[in-house]
Scaffold this active site. Structure first.
Site, PDB file in Angstrom:
ATOM      1  N   ASP A  51     -14.618 -38.931 -10.290  1.00 46.52           N
ATOM      2  CA  ASP A  51     -15.001 -40.312  -9.972  1.00 46.52           C
ATOM      3  C   ASP A  51     -14.051 -41.291 -10.667  1.00 46.52           C
ATOM      4  O   ASP A  51     -14.151 -42.507 -10.487  1.00 46.52           O
ATOM      5  CB  ASP A  51     -16.480 -40.591 -10.284  1.00 46.52           C
ATOM      6  CG  ASP A  51     -16.840 -40.342 -11.739  1.00 46.52           C
ATOM      7  OD1 ASP A  51     -15.962 -39.959 -12.524  1.00 46.52           O
ATOM      8  OD2 ASP A  51     -18.026 -40.536 -12.086  1.00 46.52           O
ATOM      9  N   SER A  52     -13.077 -40.738 -11.429  1.00 45.13           N
ATOM     10  CA  SER A  52     -11.985 -41.569 -11.952  1.00 45.13           C
ATOM     11  C   SER A  52     -11.196 -42.181 -10.802  1.00 45.13           C
ATOM     12  O   SER A  52     -10.375 -43.067 -11.004  1.00 45.13           O
ATOM     13  CB  SER A  52     -11.053 -40.740 -12.838  1.00 45.13           C
ATOM     14  OG  SER A  52     -10.624 -39.566 -12.168  1.00 45.13           O
ATOM     15  N   ASP A  90     -16.907 -34.743  -8.297  1.00 45.81           N
ATOM     16  CA  ASP A  90     -17.848 -35.507  -9.111  1.00 45.81           C
ATOM     17  C   ASP A  90     -18.949 -36.081  -8.242  1.00 45.81           C
ATOM     18  O   ASP A  90     -18.673 -36.694  -7.204  1.00 45.81           O
ATOM     19  CB  ASP A  90     -17.126 -36.690  -9.781  1.00 45.81           C
ATOM     20  CG  ASP A  90     -16.848 -36.434 -11.235  1.00 45.81           C
ATOM     21  OD1 ASP A  90     -17.629 -35.707 -11.884  1.00 45.81           O
ATOM     22  OD2 ASP A  90     -15.840 -36.959 -11.738  1.00 45.81           O
ATOM     23  N   LYS A 120     -19.761 -31.675  -9.893  1.00 48.18           N
ATOM     24  CA  LYS A 120     -19.860 -31.934 -11.337  1.00 48.18           C
ATOM     25  C   LYS A 120     -20.788 -33.113 -11.541  1.00 48.18           C
ATOM     26  O   LYS A 120     -20.746 -34.075 -10.769  1.00 48.18           O
ATOM     27  CB  LYS A 120     -18.467 -32.239 -11.911  1.00 48.18           C
ATOM     28  CG  LYS A 120     -18.512 -32.752 -13.356  1.00 48.18           C
ATOM     29  CD  LYS A 120     -17.178 -32.651 -14.061  1.00 48.18           C
ATOM     30  CE  LYS A 120     -16.259 -33.839 -13.932  1.00 48.18           C
ATOM     31  NZ  LYS A 120     -16.818 -35.117 -14.397  1.00 48.18           N
ATOM     32  N   GLU A 122     -22.754 -35.557 -14.864  1.00 49.91           N
ATOM     33  CA  GLU A 122     -22.694 -35.897 -16.282  1.00 49.91           C
ATOM     34  C   GLU A 122     -24.071 -35.796 -16.938  1.00 49.91           C
ATOM     35  O   GLU A 122     -25.084 -36.134 -16.307  1.00 49.91           O
ATOM     36  CB  GLU A 122     -22.165 -37.327 -16.455  1.00 49.91           C
ATOM     37  CG  GLU A 122     -20.741 -37.494 -15.960  1.00 49.91           C
ATOM     38  CD  GLU A 122     -20.198 -38.907 -16.166  1.00 49.91           C
ATOM     39  OE1 GLU A 122     -20.907 -39.767 -16.731  1.00 49.91           O
ATOM     40  OE2 GLU A 122     -19.046 -39.150 -15.753  1.00 49.91           O
ATOM     41  N   GLU A 189     -15.632 -34.179 -23.020  1.00 53.38           N
ATOM     42  CA  GLU A 189     -14.708 -35.316 -23.046  1.00 53.38           C
ATOM     43  C   GLU A 189     -14.793 -36.039 -24.390  1.00 53.38           C
ATOM     44  O   GLU A 189     -15.873 -36.426 -24.845  1.00 53.38           O
ATOM     45  CB  GLU A 189     -15.025 -36.287 -21.888  1.00 53.38           C
ATOM     46  CG  GLU A 189     -14.104 -37.502 -21.879  1.00 53.38           C
ATOM     47  CD  GLU A 189     -14.065 -38.266 -20.570  1.00 53.38           C
ATOM     48  OE1 GLU A 189     -14.645 -37.797 -19.560  1.00 53.38           O
ATOM     49  OE2 GLU A 189     -13.440 -39.350 -20.565  1.00 53.38           O
TER      50      GLU A 189
END
Ligand code: KIV
Length: 271
Positions: A51-52, A90, A120, A122, A189
């Site tokens: 999602d970057s 993401d 993925k 978080e 991270e």
């Protein structure tokens, strides 16, 4: 071709085996067909449609604005360029936080519509039930802990996480919970290297570090950062493997000059 390339498709099994054998896992992000194809040709193990893309592709300040439809659009382009790497996507902000059923539907949508190999999300304990439900449907899930950018407004800054004992203990606990919930891997991270080492040694699934030191089972970077394209962003954990911004600017300058001076196109470049 790289020595580290073997043409078998990378799966969760390959990644478990890599951890067992002490073979480090390489991962990078991609958001488009051409980049994905080049990364795959170069022998990368995991391509993350992160999602970057909200930051480095769309120009947003945070990862929050990117939508499910946009993640799916970019992933469809990425998977078309990839033969070998495992493509992980993401789940964007608010696609899995609202409730488990919605998370389940969104994970399924990503898998059905994109040909990706996994998703993925978080968080630790708070997403464990979601991870369990998604993995029970046969969808590989990668966790992401430490600095989790979707929680930036709660953290208040992009500083390293897990520096105090309480948070460090929680990260170790969360990693074990995610493993038990069925995650196949966890991104760590921006946490201290020693904490990443402890986490890595505490679980049997591979850890993939970004700003988490050398002891993780693998490493991931954001591709435009490591290629030197994202010139305004230079945290300590990003190593530049090229200075492509300079190469690009010089190439475009040369093109502009050639056009202005009527040096392009030549007769050979014309029909
Ligand atoms: O979105 C992303 O690129 C990521 C990596 C930084 C791990 O989550």
């Amino acid at each position: 071709m790289s020595t580290y390339t073997d043409f078998r498709k990378i799966t969760t099994q390959t990644l478990f085996l890599s951890k067992t054998k002490g073979i480090k896992i390489s991962a990078l992000t991609a958001y488009d067909f051409i980049t994905a194809k080049l990364l795959d040709q170069a022998g990368i193990d995991i391509i993350l449609v992160g999602d970057s893309l909200s930051n480095v592709f769309q120009g947003n300040e945070t990862t929050l604005p990117v939508t499910m439809d946009e993640m799916i659009y970019h992933t469809k382009a990425v998977t078309k360029g990839v033969d070998r790497a495992m493509v992980v996507v993401d789940m964007p902000f608010m696609s899995y936080q609202t409730n488990i059923d919605e998370a389940f539907r969104n994970a399924g949508r990503i898998m059905k519509e994109t040909s990706a190999g996994g998703v993925k999300l978080e968080g630790g304990e708070r997403v464990a039930e979601t991870v369990r439900k998604i993995t029970q449907a046969g969808i590989p899930v990668m966790g992401h802990m430490g600095l989790t950018p979707q929680s930036i407004h709660q953290f208040g800054s992009y500083k390293a996480r897990g520096k105090d004992e309480e948070e460090a203990k929680q990260i170790i606990k969360d990693a074990k919970i995610l493993e038990q919930a069925g995650a196949f891997s966890i991104v760590l991270e921006k946490i201290p290297a020693q904490l990443a080492k402890t986490v890595t040694e505490s679980i049997s699934i591979p850890t993939i570090g970004i700003g988490a030191g050398m002891h993780c089972d693998g490493q991931i970077l954001v591709t435009p950062d490591m290629l030197g394209l994202n010139v305004d962003f230079h945290p300590r954990f990003v190593r530049h493997y090229a200075e492509l911004a300079e190469v690009m600017i010089q190439a475009v300058k040369n093109y502009v000059k050639d056009v202005k001076e009527k040096q392009f196109p030549s007769e050979q470049e014309s029909y």
